[in-house]
Design a protein around this motif. Structure first.
Motif, short mmCIF file in Angstrom:
data_model
loop_
_atom_site.label_atom_id
_atom_site.label_comp_id
_atom_site.label_asym_id
_atom_site.label_seq_id
_atom_site.Cartn_x
_atom_site.Cartn_y
_atom_site.Cartn_z
N ASP A 42 90.89 69.35 106.75
CA ASP A 42 91.32 68.48 105.65
C ASP A 42 90.14 68.27 104.70
O ASP A 42 89.14 67.66 105.07
N ASP A 43 90.27 68.79 103.48
CA ASP A 43 89.17 68.74 102.51
C ASP A 43 88.80 67.30 102.17
O ASP A 43 87.61 66.96 102.11
N PHE A 44 89.78 66.44 101.94
CA PHE A 44 89.48 65.05 101.59
C PHE A 44 88.73 64.34 102.74
O PHE A 44 87.74 63.64 102.51
N ALA A 45 89.18 64.50 103.96
CA ALA A 45 88.55 63.84 105.11
C ALA A 45 87.10 64.32 105.27
O ALA A 45 86.20 63.51 105.54
N GLN A 46 86.87 65.61 105.06
CA GLN A 46 85.52 66.14 105.20
C GLN A 46 84.60 65.63 104.08
O GLN A 46 83.44 65.30 104.33
N ARG A 47 85.10 65.57 102.83
CA ARG A 47 84.28 65.05 101.74
C ARG A 47 84.02 63.55 101.91
O ARG A 47 82.92 63.07 101.66
N PHE A 48 85.03 62.82 102.39
CA PHE A 48 84.88 61.37 102.61
C PHE A 48 83.83 61.09 103.69
O PHE A 48 82.93 60.26 103.50
N THR A 49 83.92 61.80 104.79
CA THR A 49 82.96 61.58 105.87
C THR A 49 81.56 62.10 105.50
O THR A 49 80.56 61.58 105.98
N ALA A 50 81.49 63.11 104.63
CA ALA A 50 80.19 63.59 104.17
C ALA A 50 79.48 62.49 103.36
O ALA A 50 78.26 62.33 103.44
N GLY A 51 80.27 61.72 102.59
CA GLY A 51 79.69 60.59 101.86
C GLY A 51 79.17 59.52 102.81
O GLY A 51 78.10 58.94 102.59
N LEU A 52 79.90 59.28 103.88
CA LEU A 52 79.44 58.32 104.89
C LEU A 52 78.19 58.85 105.61
O LEU A 52 77.27 58.08 105.91
N ASP A 53 78.16 60.16 105.85
CA ASP A 53 76.98 60.75 106.50
C ASP A 53 75.73 60.53 105.67
O ASP A 53 74.66 60.25 106.21
N GLU A 54 75.85 60.66 104.35
CA GLU A 54 74.69 60.48 103.47
C GLU A 54 74.16 59.05 103.54
O GLU A 54 72.95 58.81 103.52
N VAL A 55 75.09 58.10 103.68
CA VAL A 55 74.67 56.69 103.77
C VAL A 55 74.12 56.37 105.16
O VAL A 55 73.14 55.62 105.28
N LEU A 56 74.69 56.91 106.19
CA LEU A 56 74.30 56.59 107.56
C LEU A 56 73.11 57.40 108.08
O LEU A 56 72.47 56.99 109.05
N ALA A 57 72.79 58.52 107.46
CA ALA A 57 71.71 59.38 107.95
C ALA A 57 70.37 58.65 108.06
O ALA A 57 69.71 58.77 109.10
N PRO A 58 69.92 57.89 107.05
CA PRO A 58 68.64 57.19 107.22
C PRO A 58 68.66 56.19 108.37
O PRO A 58 67.66 56.03 109.07
N ILE A 59 69.81 55.56 108.60
CA ILE A 59 69.91 54.58 109.69
C ILE A 59 69.85 55.29 111.03
O ILE A 59 69.11 54.88 111.93
N LEU A 60 70.60 56.38 111.18
CA LEU A 60 70.61 57.10 112.45
C LEU A 60 69.25 57.71 112.76
O LEU A 60 68.80 57.69 113.90
N LEU A 61 68.56 58.21 111.74
CA LEU A 61 67.23 58.79 111.97
C LEU A 61 66.21 57.70 112.26
O LEU A 61 65.26 57.92 113.01
#
Length: 174
Positions: free
Chosen positions: A25-44
């Motif tokens: 699902d293209d929308f689900a993947q783009r949506f979660t990619a946006g969340l990944d960008e926000v959460l990446a600094p926190i997870l690292l």
């Protein structure tokens, strides 16, 4: 302070952890990619969180944030090693605050120079609860600093370390 880091890749992409029906699902993947960008600094950051609280390893902006936690002067104008020492010794400085030992410690940590503090030890008391104390010598602290120091910094430290009713005499010696 910490924020998003452009181009930082999340170690655990959310889109790859979704059920199979959403993997294409293209929308689900783009949506979660946006969340990944926000959460990446926190997870690292969580991956090496203990290093952030080690004053020898903490990044400069985090040292200033820790300075706010322990009420240490944490402005970015001072060298990083001085800011680390201020945070490192903050508890001890607060423990002795208002005493000659505390004034000497605060100045030594902030300036890195030899400091001599002489307290007059003036104390007044009254034998009656409503009486005024006898007019004795006003409390005074004499501070002698050896070496080149920033006088404005010294006065800031003295203002925070010496009780308001105590007179301060500052002598600097090269």
């Amino acid at each position: 302070m910490r924020g998003s880091v452009p181009g930082l890749v999340s170690p655990h992409p959310i889109g790859q952890q979704l059920p199979a029906v959403y993997l294409e699902d293209d929308f689900a993947q783009r949506f979660t990619a946006g969340l990944d960008e926000v959460l990446a600094p926190i997870l690292l950051t969580l991956d090496c969180l203990d290093a952030y609280f080690d004053l020898g390893l903490a990044p400069p902006d985090f040292v200033d944030w820790l300075a706010g936690w322990v009420a240490a002067p944490g402005d970015g104008d001072r060298p990083l090693d001085v800011r680390r020492d201020l945070v490192r010794h903050a508890v001890e400085v607060h423990r002795w605050r208002g005493t000659a030992r505390g004034v000497a410690l605060a100045l030594r940590v902030a300036t890195g120079t030899q400091v001599e503090v002489v307290d007059s030890g003036a104390v007044t008391c009254s034998t009656t609860p409503t009486g005024t104390p006898p007019p004795d010598e006003a409390p005074e602290v004499r501070v002698r600093i050896r070496g080149e120091v920033d006088e404005m910094l010294v006065r800031q430290v003295l203002a925070s370390a010496v009780p308001a009713h105590v007179r301060v005499t500052l002598e600097t010696q090269p």
